[in-house]
Every structure is written in structure tokens, then in C-alpha cells.
Design a protein around this motif. Structure first.
Motif, mmCIF file in Angstrom:
data_model
loop_
_atom_site.group_PDB
_atom_site.id
_atom_site.type_symbol
_atom_site.label_atom_id
_atom_site.label_comp_id
_atom_site.label_asym_id
_atom_site.label_seq_id
_atom_site.Cartn_x
_atom_site.Cartn_y
_atom_site.Cartn_z
ATOM 1 N N LEU A 167 0.837 -1.206 0.000
ATOM 2 C CA LEU A 167 0.000 0.000 0.000
ATOM 3 C C LEU A 167 0.869 1.251 0.000
ATOM 4 N N ILE A 172 0.612 -2.210 -4.942
ATOM 5 C CA ILE A 172 -0.612 -3.013 -4.905
ATOM 6 C C ILE A 172 -1.473 -2.745 -6.144
ATOM 7 N N TYR A 173 -1.418 -1.488 -6.634
ATOM 8 C CA TYR A 173 -2.279 -1.105 -7.767
ATOM 9 C C TYR A 173 -1.673 -1.493 -9.110
ATOM 10 N N GLN A 207 -5.409 0.187 6.651
ATOM 11 C CA GLN A 207 -5.219 -0.453 5.343
ATOM 12 C C GLN A 207 -6.488 -0.317 4.494
ATOM 13 N N LEU A 210 -6.613 3.203 3.149
ATOM 14 C CA LEU A 210 -5.708 3.394 2.001
ATOM 15 C C LEU A 210 -6.243 2.708 0.753
ATOM 16 N N LEU A 211 -6.819 1.540 0.945
ATOM 17 C CA LEU A 211 -7.347 0.798 -0.205
ATOM 18 C C LEU A 211 -8.531 1.532 -0.832
ATOM 19 N N GLY A 214 -6.968 4.528 -2.658
ATOM 20 C CA GLY A 214 -6.214 4.079 -3.829
ATOM 21 C C GLY A 214 -7.122 3.521 -4.916
#
Ligand SMILES: O=C(O)[C@@H](CO)OP(=O)(O)O
Ligand SMILES: [Mn+2]
Ligand SMILES: [Mn+2]
Length: 621
Positions: A167, A172-173, A207, A210-211, A214
Motif C-alpha cells: 500500500l 498493490i495497484y 489499510q 488506504l485501499l 487508492g
């Protein structure tokens, strides 16, 4: 022995890299470390039957009325304590000692059993271990080249840490998993399902935050969050605050044009997060709310849902009944439909495997799914490497290889492992590095005793401790096994209910089970190792900095349902233990990861060099 060639660093340079090399795991060291053969221990014999007993949630703390282990009658564990300091000591079971990010992180079963079984700590600062053996030039060259190409990020880290890194870096993306679900963002909804708290055992709120951010920055236009309230890794009642925080984040997203809402919810122990197939009804309740948009309780918003259900149904966060959020026409705002993307955002595996199966498997007969939407589903991690489940995931899971179980089986140790359902995977799956199944079925037998289901364990605090002990006893007396490993769940499972009286009963039951196992070891001239995976039952109240119970606004003590930061005991003994064996004095900070080497020694082997050091020494009498 300095190899030639400009691409090869000097020994000093390597030291300065301060990289922790799991030397034995680097398969590219052609010819080195690839052998399973363990060296014979110079002093300890082979052939002893060893019982390894893990008391789940059994820490050491000050004796007061909130220490259920102290209050309970535990004559067997008390008698082991008399062996201190030579045969009873404490080991660390929380924080960095088990690979968790900080010393404020309480222990948990996953990292505890991982450390116990794998004998190494992951996610630590890096330290450099150079091979102490004499290397020929070719091998040293291979080692050094391997070091240069070594990807620090592939070092073992706990799941939580790997997710943090992915992250923070944004990687992750860019990964396969996110690209896979992203395909749905144009037309479909992104659903995020998971545990809403900052407990850090299964998931973390930061988390999720952030997810959310994002995902929206990477194209998600419509997001639905399906929350599971906690109260087990965090204080009961804290769900309200977590929902408030999440609602604020979702409101921010809405201001930026993203259609983001909470769509459904329920308590973690009643909705979705069952484990080891103890009760599929739990997963079904989640499916109905999350996928079908159906639940016995309907609310216009999640805050109202959580507050009302807590009050009117007298349920706690862990057991909140399922609810769905509906619009002004009473229609569910976020069922999962064809073309949607789904992410389960918990990083810990055990309580995600069942929902992953229900979302992923075409052939599925555990409950009637009624409608199976065509979705793209990814786990935060792959939860089961053996089953490759789920097949898509956002972050690669930690690779825990060369566990003590695998080594010992390769060295002729016949192994029996047993617990009841709710902890069965702890002494098998977690112990073996998050790997299901046998290493060698002809050498191992894993026995699962069905747990009670549909109850909170304060109702049956003795759980299946007696049955587990009897199975272990029979396995010991059969002489068919060299290692008999069990998990006794009582202190933990009943401790999590926050019911002090029941937890006292639970601790007594676990102690009685230990006695049965120790008696059998006595009969066969074996050795016992009795320890725990983290604390729980030894402290049932939230405390202030000076250790005094903390009172809430109404002057009541605040019950602690979670694990603790306490160390856990480890006792060794039995007629088979060689006379000169005692705990070393030079491992004062020993933790759970030191247990594997210790047990290997007691089986008559020297542990691999990359294992954390043994706790014992053998002195000549
Ligand atoms: O019940 C669980 O899932 C955890 C707490 O969240 O407990 P343990 O780590 O002991 O399994
Ligand atoms: Mn545990
Ligand atoms: Mn627990």
C-alpha cells in the motif's frame, strides 16, 4: 577467499548491506542448503516420544482477580513452574519477537504458530548471516551473485507487513490482482468485505482506508463496503467509533464524485468469519447480506444499525446479527451482482478461506447460494497456497518454507497433530507455514475433533480439551509417533468471550488436559514441551499505564476480550529428558521462534543454521 569479477561485492560490503539472508532457503545457491538432512545432536539421543502442547491464549501476568489462570485451580501448570529457571521459563510472544510491526502489537495465533513451527522470525530488521562453513570458490560466487540479485522485498514478512509495504509503495495497484478486478470498474461496483477495526490481527482500518482511497484514484467509481464488526481484538463497543470513521471517509469520497457507501454488516463471530469449516451457517448469513442483499435487519445507515442492534438485541460487536443498508424505497444499496468486483480485505487467512471458497468455487455444496453472480474476486492475499485460493489476490502472501514440521518428517519423525475444529488449522496449517495437508501422509496423522458450533464458548468452557488430551494420550501410548502436537483452545476461546467465571473453568479444563498428556509421556519415558502461543486468559481487564484496571464513564471495569502483550511459559521435562538439559542463560529475550530449534534438539537433531537459536544446553553432570 575474495572471488574475482567486478559484479561481486567484498565480504565487508555484504556485511554493510545488512541483509538477512535466509541462507538455507535460497535455492539458487546451487548445491548449498538444499538438503533436508539434519545433523545429529552431539549429545542428545534420538527416539524419544515428545509431546508438544500449545495452550492457546495462556500468558504469564501478575496474579490478581482478573488473571483467570491464577484464579483457576491449575496444579499441573503450577508444578511445571517449579522447574524454573532450568526447565521452566518465559518466552516472548508478541511484537517483533513474532514478526509483528511494533512492540504494541499483541500476539495472535497465526504469527504465534508460524513462529513456533517455522523457527524463524519474519519481518524483522535485516541482519546478515554469512555461511560459516568453508565454501569452494564456485559456491561462494553463486552465493554472492545471489546476494546481489536478491530482492529484499521477497524476504519473509508477516502478511500485515506485506500489505503495508504494497500500500505504501503503491505497488498493490500495479499488481496482477488489482488489474484483474479493475476490469470491472467501468461498469460494475467494487465491494470490499472484511473486519472493521484496528486490531491488527486479521485486518487493519488504516489499510482499508488506504485501499478505499487508492481504488478510487485508480478508477473505482462505485464502492460498497461490507463490514464485520470486531469486539474480539479490540474493546467491545468500539464498532461504533470505527463505523463513524469509515462513514467520514466514505462521505469524503462522495464529495469527490465516488458513489461510496456501507452496504451490509454483522458481527465477525456470527457473520462470515468462521474458520476451519466449523459452521457454514456463519458464512451463509454473510452471503445472504452481502451478495443477495437480504438480512433480518434493515437500516438506512450503518451507525444506526450498529447502535440499535447492540441496544435492542443485547448483542455485542462480535455477535451482531446481519443487517443490510437500504435506500428510501427499502431496497438494498449494495448486493453483489454480475460484473462487480469483490475484494476481501483481511490479510489473515484462517477466517477468510470459507468465504473465499463461496465466492470462487463453481461447484459448491456447503449452502445454497441461490444466486451466484459472475464477479471478479481477489483476496487481499492468497489465503491458501496449497489450494491456490483465491486464484487472484492483491498482495503475494509470505512464503514460509522449510518449517520444522517438514524437516522433521524428512528426518524420520512420525508426527501426530490434534486439536478441535476451531484450532485445528493452528497446529497444522499455521504450524506448517500456512500450508494445508500433509508433507508425507505415511509419516503424519492429523486429527480434528469437531468443535461445538452455534454457541459462544463461555457456555461450554471445557470445550473439547478432554477429548484432545485423550487422543494425544492414545497416540503417545500407541508408540506409533515421535511427536505428538496439540493445541488446547480453552484459555483463548473462552477468554475472548470476556466471561471471567467461564474463563476460570476453561483454564482448569486445559490444565487437566495437560496432566493427561504428561501422564502418558511418563508412561512411555518421553519428553514434554508445554508452551503457549500468546496471552489472553491471564488478563481480562483493560489497564492504564500503571497496570490498574481502567474504568469506563459509569465507573465499571472494561473487560478485555483480546489477546495481550504478555510473555508465555515454556516448560520441558519428562523421564526421557537427558539429565544435563537445562535452559541456557544467554537467550534472555527468547521468543516463540526459539522453540522449533529446541524441539529439534530434543528429537536428537541440530536445527538448521538459519533457525533462531535453541533455548537449551546440555551440561555434563
Ligand atoms: O479468533 C481469532 O480469530 C483470533 C482473534 O482475532 O484469535 P487467535 O489468534 O487466537 O486465533
Ligand atoms: Mn491463539
Ligand atoms: Mn484468540
Amino acid at each position: 577467499m575474495q572471488p574475482k569479477g567486478s559484479s561481486v561485492p567484498s565480504k565487508e560490503e555484504i556485511y554493510s548491506h545488512e541483509i538477512w539472508i535466509r541462507f538455507a532457503n535460497l535455492k539458487r545457491f546451487d548445491g548449498m542448503g538444499s538438503s533436508w538432512k539434519l545433523e545429529d545432536h552431539p549429545k542428545l539421543p534420538k527416539g524419544k516420544t515428545i509431546a508438544v502442547v500449545v495452550l492457546d491464549g495462556w500468558g504469564e501476568a501478575n496474579p490478581d482477580q482478573y488473571n483467570c489462570i491464577h484464579v483457576a485451580q491449575t496444579p499441573t501448570m503450577d508444578s511445571l513452574k517449579k522447574g524454573a529457571p532450568e526447565r521452566w521459563r518465559l518466552v516472548r510472544a508478541h511484537g517483533t519477537a513474532v514478526g509483528l510491526p511494533t512492540e504494541d502489537d499483541m500476539g495472535n495465533s497465526e504469527v504465534g504458530h508460524n513462529a513456533l513451527g517455522a523457527g524463524r522470525i519474519y519481518a524483522q530488521g535485516y541482519k546478515c548471516i554469512l555461511p560459516t562453513v568453508q565454501l569452494d570458490t564456485r559456491t561462494l560466487q553463486a552465493f554472492l551473485v545471489g546476494l546481489i540479485n536478491f530482492d529484499k522485498n521477497s524476504l519473509l514478512k508477516t502478511s500485515a507487513k506485506l500489505v503495508d509495504l504494497a500500500l505504501a509503495s503503491g505497488k498493490i495497484y500495479e499488481g496482477e490482482g488489482f488489474k484483474y478486478i479493475k476490469e470491472c470498474f467501468d461498469k460494475g461496483t467494487l465491494h470490499l468485505i472484511g473486519l472493521l477495526s484496528d486490531g491488527g490481527v486479521h485486518s487493519r482500518l488504516d489499510q482499508l482506508q488506504l485501499l478505499l482511497k487508492g481504488s478510487s484514484e485508480n478508477g473505482a467509481k462505485r464502492i460498497r463496503v461490507h463490514i464485520l464488526t470486531d469486539g474480539r481484538d479490540v474493546l467491545d463497543g468500539s464498532s461504533v467509533g470505527f463505523v463513524e470513521t469509515l462513514e467520514k471517509d466514505l462521505a469524503n469520497l462522495r464529495e469527490n464524485g465516488i458513489d461510496a457507501q456501507i452496504a451490509s454488516g454483522g458481527g465477525r463471530m456470527y457473520v462470515t468469519m468462521d474458520r476451519y469449516e466449523n459452521d457454514w451457517g456463519v458464512v451463509k448469513r454473510g452471503w445472504d447480506a452481502q451478495v443477495l442483499g437480504e438480512a433480518p435487519h434493515k437500516f438506512r445507515n450503518a451507525l444506526e444499525a450498529v447502535k440499535t442492534l447492540r441496544q435492542e438485541h443485547k448483542t455485542n460487536d462480535q455477535y451482531l446479527p446481519p443487517f443490510v443498508i437500504v435506500d428510501e424505497n427499502g431496497k438494498a444499496v449494495g448486493p453483489i451482482v454480475d460484473g462487480d468486483a469483490v475484494v476481501t480485505f483481511n490479510f489473515r487467512a484462517d477466517r477468510m478461506v470459507m468465504i473465499a471458497k463461496s465466492l470462487e468455487y463453481e461447484n459448491f455444496d456447503k449452502f445454497d447460494r441461490v444466486r451466484v453472480p459472475k464477479i471478479r474476486y481477489a483476496g487481499m492475499l492468497q489465503y491458501d497456497g496449497e489450494l491456490k485460493l483465491p486464484s487472484h489476490y492483491l498482495v503475494s502472501p509470505p512464503e514460509i518454507e522449510r518449517t520444522s514440521g517438514e524437516y522433521l518428517v524428512h528426518n524420520g519423525i512420525r508426527t501426530f497433530a490434534c486439536s478441535e475444529t476451531v484450532k485445528f488449522g493452528h497446529v497444522t496449517f499455521f504450524w506448517n507455514g500456512n500450508r494445508s495437508g500433509y508433507f508425507n501422509p505415511s509419516m503424519e496423522e492429523y486429527v480434528e475433533i469437531p468443535s461445538d458450533s452455534g454457541i459462544t464458548f463461555n457456555v461450554q468452557p471445557k470445550m473439547k480439551a478432554l477429548e484432545i488430551a485423550e487422543k494425544a494420550r492414545d497416540a503417545i501410548l500407541s508408540r506409533k509417533f515421535d511427536q505428538i502436537r496439540v493445541n488446547l483452545p480453552n484459555g483463548d476461546m473462552v477468554g475472548h468471550t470476556g466471561d471471567i467465571e467461564a474463563t476460570v473453568v476453561a483454564c482448569k479444563a486445559a490444565d487437566e488436559a495437560v496432566k493427561i498428556i504428561l501422564d502418558a509421556i511418563e508412561q512411555v519415558g518421553g519428553i514434554y514441551v508445554v508452551t503457549a502461543d500468546h496471552g489472553n486468559a491471564e488478563d481480562m481487564v483493560k489497564r492504564n499505564k500503571s497496570g490498574k484496571p481502567e474504568l469506563d464513564k459509569s465507573g465499571n471495569i472494561q473487560i478485555l476480550t483480546s489477546h495481550t502483550l504478555q510473555p508465555v511459559p515454556i516448560a520441558i521435562g519428562g523421564p526421557g529428558l537427558a539429565a544435563g538439559v537445562r535452559y541456557r542463560k544467554d537467550v534472555p529475550d527468547g521468543g516463540l521462534a526459539n522453540v522449533a530449534a529446541t524441539v529439534m534438539n530434543l528429537h536428537g537433531f541440530v536445527a538448521p543454521s538459519d533457525y533462531e537459536t535453541t533455548l537449551i544446553e546440555v551440561v555434563d553432570n
